[in-house]
Design an enzyme around this catalytic site. Structure first.
Site, short mmCIF file in Angstrom:
data_model
loop_
_atom_site.label_atom_id
_atom_site.label_comp_id
_atom_site.label_asym_id
_atom_site.label_seq_id
_atom_site.Cartn_x
_atom_site.Cartn_y
_atom_site.Cartn_z
N MET A 234 0.85 -1.19 0.00
CA MET A 234 0.00 0.00 0.00
C MET A 234 0.89 1.25 0.00
SD MET A 234 -3.44 -0.91 2.07
CE MET A 234 -2.82 -0.62 3.71
N GLY A 235 2.14 1.07 -0.40
CA GLY A 235 3.03 2.22 -0.46
C GLY A 235 3.59 2.58 0.90
N ALA B 138 11.97 -0.20 4.83
CA ALA B 138 12.99 -1.25 4.67
C ALA B 138 12.37 -2.65 4.64
CB ALA B 138 14.00 -1.14 5.80
N GLY B 139 11.23 -2.82 5.29
CA GLY B 139 10.57 -4.14 5.25
C GLY B 139 10.13 -4.48 3.83
N HIS B 140 9.49 -3.52 3.15
CA HIS B 140 9.09 -3.76 1.75
C HIS B 140 10.32 -4.02 0.88
CE1 HIS B 140 5.69 -0.89 2.96
NE2 HIS B 140 5.05 -2.01 2.66
N GLN C 114 -10.26 -2.49 2.55
CA GLN C 114 -9.77 -3.14 3.78
C GLN C 114 -9.74 -2.20 4.98
OE1 GLN C 114 -5.90 -4.08 1.73
NE2 GLN C 114 -5.02 -3.76 3.75
N LYS D 56 5.46 -9.82 9.39
CA LYS D 56 4.83 -8.95 10.39
C LYS D 56 3.31 -9.10 10.31
CE LYS D 56 3.97 -4.55 10.03
NZ LYS D 56 2.55 -4.40 10.41
N ASP D 57 2.81 -9.26 9.09
CA ASP D 57 1.38 -9.49 8.89
C ASP D 57 1.16 -11.00 8.71
OD1 ASP D 57 0.44 -6.67 8.82
OD2 ASP D 57 1.82 -6.59 7.14
N GLN E 265 -2.26 -12.20 7.69
CA GLN E 265 -2.54 -11.90 6.29
C GLN E 265 -1.85 -12.92 5.38
OE1 GLN E 265 -2.57 -7.83 4.43
NE2 GLN E 265 -0.47 -8.35 3.95
O1 PAF Z 1 -0.05 -5.62 3.57
C1 PAF Z 1 -0.50 -4.74 2.81
O2 PAF Z 1 0.14 -3.73 2.53
C2 PAF Z 1 -1.89 -4.90 2.22
O3 PAF Z 1 -2.75 -5.53 3.10
C3 PAF Z 1 -1.90 -5.62 0.84
C4 PAF Z 1 -1.39 -7.05 0.94
C5 PAF Z 1 -1.03 -4.84 -0.14
C6 PAF Z 1 -3.32 -5.66 0.30
O4 PAF Z 1 -3.85 -4.38 0.16
#
Ligand code: PAF
Length: 297
Positions: A38-39, A43-45, A69, A157-158, A161
């Site tokens: 989600m932008g 550093a995690g991304h 969401q 971390k998620d 998810q």
């Molecule tokens: O973890 C996130 O940033 C969001 O939940 C995702 C997986 C991009 C879905 O919108």
């Protein structure tokens, strides 16, 4: 894997552009990895992009702040959107394609389909944020149906998810491998999150108590503690010592089903959610008893 190439990060807006780019790579025999975000890239991304680069020839990243969401009253409107910085970071990380879909294309007014992963999606975050995982599953399925990657990379971390998306991919025969990257942490242990940007200096200092609580639970596990109540007490001791932190939940659950366990006898997830100032932060640790020779511990 193809030899190293360096091209500029290509940015696209529409699903058709993504499909065309991926189809061309596929014709060339390339493997494609996908990192949905989600932008507010941190550093995690970037560590997910780096992992994806090592296991595929091409890396697609999406940035879409998914309205579905967020519940009314949550931070959809104020979610950080530092687009120029995000693009620069992803270019430096050598992602190949950045897809920034529009809400109008993702959710045209006549789109009524929703994806719900029952059970896994109803617990922990699902219980605290009703509708959240329906939004996540729906958008991730749409994104996957456009990119059609070989693998999707998600952060530990998620963990809930990631588990939910694993289940969805399996149940719906999506044929995409779900990969997880380790939680990226600040030096004091705070898990990297786009929502850390909401913290004041004082809140930021107290927020590190979440990971300290998890480390205390880990130490107790390593010393042989197996009772979920005792492990939760370890986490709460840290949270309670920090008055700005308000617990949402502390849970010890089976890492697969996410159902609560009373004792740790298999792989578990210890999950925490807490509010601090404007932020709601989550963190977790996964732990598995070491198998003893001739049996499990
Ligand atoms: O973890 C996130 O940033 C969001 O939940 C995702 C997986 C991009 C879905 O919108």
């Amino acid at each position: 894997m193809a030899p190293m190439r360096r091209a500029r990060l290509r940015r696209v807006r529409t699903a058709t552009q993504v499909r065309r780019a991926v189809a061309a790579w596929r014709r060339a025999g390339d493997r494609v990895a996908f990192v949905p975000t989600m932008g507010a890239i941190h550093a995690g991304h970037l560590s997910l992009v780096a992992r994806a680069r090592t296991s595929a020839d091409r890396v697609v990243v999406s940035i879409f702040v998914n309205p579905l969401q967020f519940a009314p009253g949550e931070d959809y409107g104020s979610y950080p959107r530092p687009r120029r910085q995000d693009r620069a970071l992803l270019a430096a990380a050598r992602a190949d394609l950045l897809w920034e879909p529009s809400a109008a294309e993702m959710y045209p007014p006549d789109a009524v389909t929703r994806v719900r992963v029952t059970g896994i999606g109803d617990r922990l975050e699902g219980a605290s944020r009703p509708g959240h995982f329906e939004g996540v599953a729906t958008v991730v399925l749409k994104l996957l149906n456009v990119v059609m990657p070989d693998e999707i990379w998600l952060g530990q971390k998620d963990a809930q998810q990631a588990r939910l998306i694993e289940q969805m991919c399996r149940d719906l025969f999506l044929g995409v491998r779900v990969r997880r990257g380790a939680t990226h942490r600040e030096p004091d242990g705070l898990a990297r999150s786009s929502r850390n940007a909401y913290l004041t200096r004082k809140e930021r200092a107290e927020a590190a108590a979440i990971s300290r609580g998890l480390r205390a639970a880990l130490a107790a596990l390593e010393h042989g503690e197996r009772g979920a109540a005792a492990l939760k007490r370890e986490v709460r001791r840290e949270l309670k010592a920090h008055p700005l932190l308000r617990e949402d939940y502390v849970a010890v659950v089976d890492a697969g089903s996410l159902e609560p366990v009373a004792r740790v006898s298999r792989r578990v997830l210890i999950a925490v959610a807490a509010r601090i100032g404007r932020a709601r932060l989550i963190d977790n640790l996964e732990w598995q008893p070491r198998a003893r020779r001739g049996g499990a511990s």
